[in-house]
Design a protein around this motif. Structure first.
Motif, mmCIF file in Angstrom:
data_model
loop_
_atom_site.group_PDB
_atom_site.id
_atom_site.type_symbol
_atom_site.label_atom_id
_atom_site.label_comp_id
_atom_site.label_asym_id
_atom_site.label_seq_id
_atom_site.Cartn_x
_atom_site.Cartn_y
_atom_site.Cartn_z
ATOM 1 N N MET A 40 80.687 -9.276 130.103
ATOM 2 C CA MET A 40 82.093 -9.679 130.100
ATOM 3 C C MET A 40 82.982 -8.561 129.568
ATOM 4 N N THR A 44 85.432 -7.371 132.384
ATOM 5 C CA THR A 44 86.614 -8.228 132.258
ATOM 6 C C THR A 44 87.449 -7.798 131.062
ATOM 7 N N ARG A 45 88.551 -8.485 130.882
ATOM 8 C CA ARG A 45 89.397 -8.260 129.721
ATOM 9 C C ARG A 45 89.095 -9.298 128.640
ATOM 10 N N SER A 46 87.929 -9.915 128.729
ATOM 11 C CA SER A 46 87.519 -10.954 127.792
ATOM 12 C C SER A 46 86.228 -10.538 127.102
ATOM 13 N N PHE A 49 82.421 -15.392 128.200
ATOM 14 C CA PHE A 49 82.753 -16.231 129.349
ATOM 15 C C PHE A 49 83.669 -17.369 128.914
ATOM 16 N N GLU A 51 85.899 -17.269 126.518
ATOM 17 C CA GLU A 51 87.236 -16.684 126.355
ATOM 18 C C GLU A 51 87.886 -16.460 127.718
ATOM 19 N N PHE A 52 87.101 -16.011 128.686
ATOM 20 C CA PHE A 52 87.590 -15.803 130.049
ATOM 21 C C PHE A 52 88.164 -17.106 130.622
ATOM 22 N N LYS A 55 91.433 -17.996 128.764
ATOM 23 C CA LYS A 55 92.566 -17.180 129.206
ATOM 24 C C LYS A 55 93.161 -17.686 130.510
ATOM 25 N N HIS A 77 92.410 -15.907 139.089
ATOM 26 C CA HIS A 77 92.150 -15.544 137.690
ATOM 27 C C HIS A 77 91.088 -14.445 137.620
ATOM 28 N N VAL A 78 90.039 -14.580 138.409
ATOM 29 C CA VAL A 78 88.990 -13.552 138.445
ATOM 30 C C VAL A 78 89.604 -12.214 138.865
ATOM 31 N N ASP A 81 91.834 -10.838 135.918
ATOM 32 C CA ASP A 81 91.256 -10.571 134.601
ATOM 33 C C ASP A 81 89.939 -9.787 134.639
ATOM 34 N N THR A 82 89.458 -9.443 135.845
ATOM 35 C CA THR A 82 88.175 -8.757 135.953
ATOM 36 C C THR A 82 88.243 -7.588 136.926
#
Length: 101
Positions: A40, A44-46, A49, A51-52, A55, A77-78, A81-82
């Motif tokens: 993650m 990602t920016r998390s 998982f 937290e993802f 967010k 969202h994916v 943020d990823t």
């Protein structure tokens, strides 16, 4: 090598609630294992998982919660943020990285 079936939102919900029966699928890998914290942080920016999901304002606690999330919102969202364009690409990459270990 057999391609792993994509995880449905219903399976995701069961996994998050700890209700997935591992004996149901011997090749099953938990979401905690597949989307471990270092995966993650790398993609990602998390930091996790959970937290993802938080967010993205996804409140995943019941079957209805997961079924109410339109695929397009989760994919958006994916993408936001990823490193991935959509959920399927994120899942495929996590599965491939896990399989390479």
């Amino acid at each position: 090598m057999r391609k792993q079936k994509p995880m449905s939102f219903e399976d995701l919900l069961k996994e998050l609630q700890g209700q997935k029966d591992v004996q149901e699928d011997p090749s099953h890998v938990s979401l905690e294992t597949l989307f471990h914290d270092s995966f993650m942080r790398k993609h990602t920016r998390s930091n996790s998982f959970a937290e993802f999901l938080e967010k993205g304002n996804f409140k995943v606690q019941t079957r209805e919660d997961i079924q109410d999330i339109p695929d397009e919102f989760f994919d958006r969202h994916v993408a936001r943020d990823t490193d991935f364009a959509n959920w399927q690409k994120m899942l495929d990459t996590a599965t491939a990285e896990y399989g390479a270990k």
